[in-house]
Enzyme design. Structure first.
Site, PDB file in Angstrom:
ATOM      1  N   GLY A  46      -3.534   3.146  -4.037  1.00 28.61           N
ATOM      2  CA  GLY A  46      -4.325   4.230  -4.356  1.00 28.61           C
ATOM      3  C   GLY A  46      -4.583   4.597  -5.717  1.00 28.61           C
ATOM      4  N   GLN A  51      -6.287   9.250 -13.230  1.00 28.81           N
ATOM      5  CA  GLN A  51      -5.411   8.200 -13.930  1.00 28.81           C
ATOM      6  C   GLN A  51      -6.164   7.215 -14.824  1.00 28.81           C
ATOM      7  OE1 GLN A  51      -3.852   7.187  -9.773  1.00 28.81           O
ATOM      8  NE2 GLN A  51      -2.071   6.337 -11.309  1.00 28.81           N
ATOM      9  N   CYS A  94       3.942   4.240  -9.345  1.00 28.07           N
ATOM     10  CA  CYS A  94       2.855   4.784  -9.771  1.00 28.07           C
ATOM     11  C   CYS A  94       2.215   4.001 -10.896  1.00 28.07           C
ATOM     12  CB  CYS A  94       2.866   6.416 -10.283  1.00 28.07           C
ATOM     13  SG  CYS A  94       1.454   6.936 -10.864  1.00 28.07           S
ATOM     14  N   LEU A  95       0.845   3.706 -10.940  1.00 26.81           N
ATOM     15  CA  LEU A  95       0.341   2.769 -11.806  1.00 26.81           C
ATOM     16  C   LEU A  95       0.547   3.419 -13.067  1.00 26.81           C
ATOM     17  CD1 LEU A  95      -2.779   1.430  -9.735  1.00 26.81           C
ATOM     18  CD2 LEU A  95      -0.599   0.255 -10.355  1.00 26.81           C
ATOM     19  N   HIS A 136       0.442  11.810  -2.635  1.00 27.98           N
ATOM     20  CA  HIS A 136       0.697  11.230  -4.001  1.00 27.98           C
ATOM     21  C   HIS A 136      -0.604  11.346  -4.666  1.00 27.98           C
ATOM     22  CE1 HIS A 136       2.635   8.125  -6.772  1.00 27.98           C
ATOM     23  NE2 HIS A 136       1.304   8.366  -7.304  1.00 27.98           N
ATOM     24  N   GLU A 137      -1.672  10.649  -4.007  1.00 30.84           N
ATOM     25  CA  GLU A 137      -2.945  10.820  -4.924  1.00 30.84           C
ATOM     26  C   GLU A 137      -3.531  12.311  -5.090  1.00 30.84           C
ATOM     27  OE1 GLU A 137      -3.553   8.223  -6.524  1.00 30.84           O
ATOM     28  OE2 GLU A 137      -2.326   6.909  -5.378  1.00 30.84           O
ATOM     29  N   HIS A 140      -2.093  13.919  -7.885  1.00 32.38           N
ATOM     30  CA  HIS A 140      -2.507  13.638  -9.283  1.00 32.38           C
ATOM     31  C   HIS A 140      -3.534  14.515  -9.504  1.00 32.38           C
ATOM     32  CE1 HIS A 140      -0.605  10.095 -10.720  1.00 32.38           C
ATOM     33  NE2 HIS A 140      -0.833   9.401  -9.506  1.00 32.38           N
TER      34      HIS A 140
HETATM   35 ZN    ZN Z   1       0.313   7.612  -8.983  1.00 34.36          ZN
END
Ligand code: ZN
Length: 172
Positions: A46, A51, A94-95, A136-137, A140
């Site tokens: 995701g 991000q 998380c990236l 999660h997304e 963000h």
């Molecule tokens: Zn993340």
């Protein structure tokens, strides 16, 4: 297609509330394709626009590594409209927070309302990992990171690692 740089912990855009998208044009389609590519080369499942330093409400989800029927796709202005009472614990990463993985408690199921790239609206009821990725997304888009959702004790233990990530930002 173009790859985007993924910003990491400590970057102020990750803490902003993202703006709703109102223009459903070719640029949005192009952005969605670029986000999918960026997610895939980073081995993520995701990615949310903040991000890549864009404070707008679009996320992409690519669960095809786990579910071969799944096609990577974008969700615009996604909003969770209902949560299950039942919760479970899963380890998240998380990236934007490289090197950290922690258990997070979240509702098992959600109802999510979103728009497609052409502006049409849909509502899905999802469970398990997919519901987890949506939560999660969408966090963000509201400036929330999964490390905000770990237990207070774990948060304390994480603080030095997070501080290190923050210091990397300021030296760039
Ligand atoms: Zn993340």
């Amino acid at each position: 297609m173009a790859l985007h740089k993924i910003i990491t912990y400590g970057h102020p855009t990750l803490r902003k509330k993202a703006a709703r998208i109102t223009k459903f044009d070719e640029n949005l389609k192009k952005l969605a394709e670029d986000m999918i590519e960026t997610m895939q080369v980073s081995d993520g499942i995701g990615l949310a626009a903040p991000q890549i330093n864009k404070s707008i409400q679009i996320i992409v989800i690519g669960m095809d590594l786990i579910d071969e029927k799944w096609k990577p796709r974008a969700f615009v202005n996604p909003k969770i409209v209902a949560y299950s009472d039942e919760t479970d614990i899963m380890e998240e990463g998380c990236l934007s927070i490289p090197g950290i993985r922690e258990d997070v408690v979240r509702p098992i199921g959600i109802k999510v309302r979103f728009q497609n790239l052409d502006g049409s609206e849909e509502e899905w009821e999802v469970n398990g990992l997919l519901a987890r990725v949506f939560q999660h997304e969408i966090d963000h888009l509201n400036g929330i990171l999964f490390t905000d959702r770990v237990s207070p004790l774990k948060k304390k233990l994480l603080e030095p690692k997070l501080e290190q990530l923050r210091s990397l930002i300021s030296t760039h």
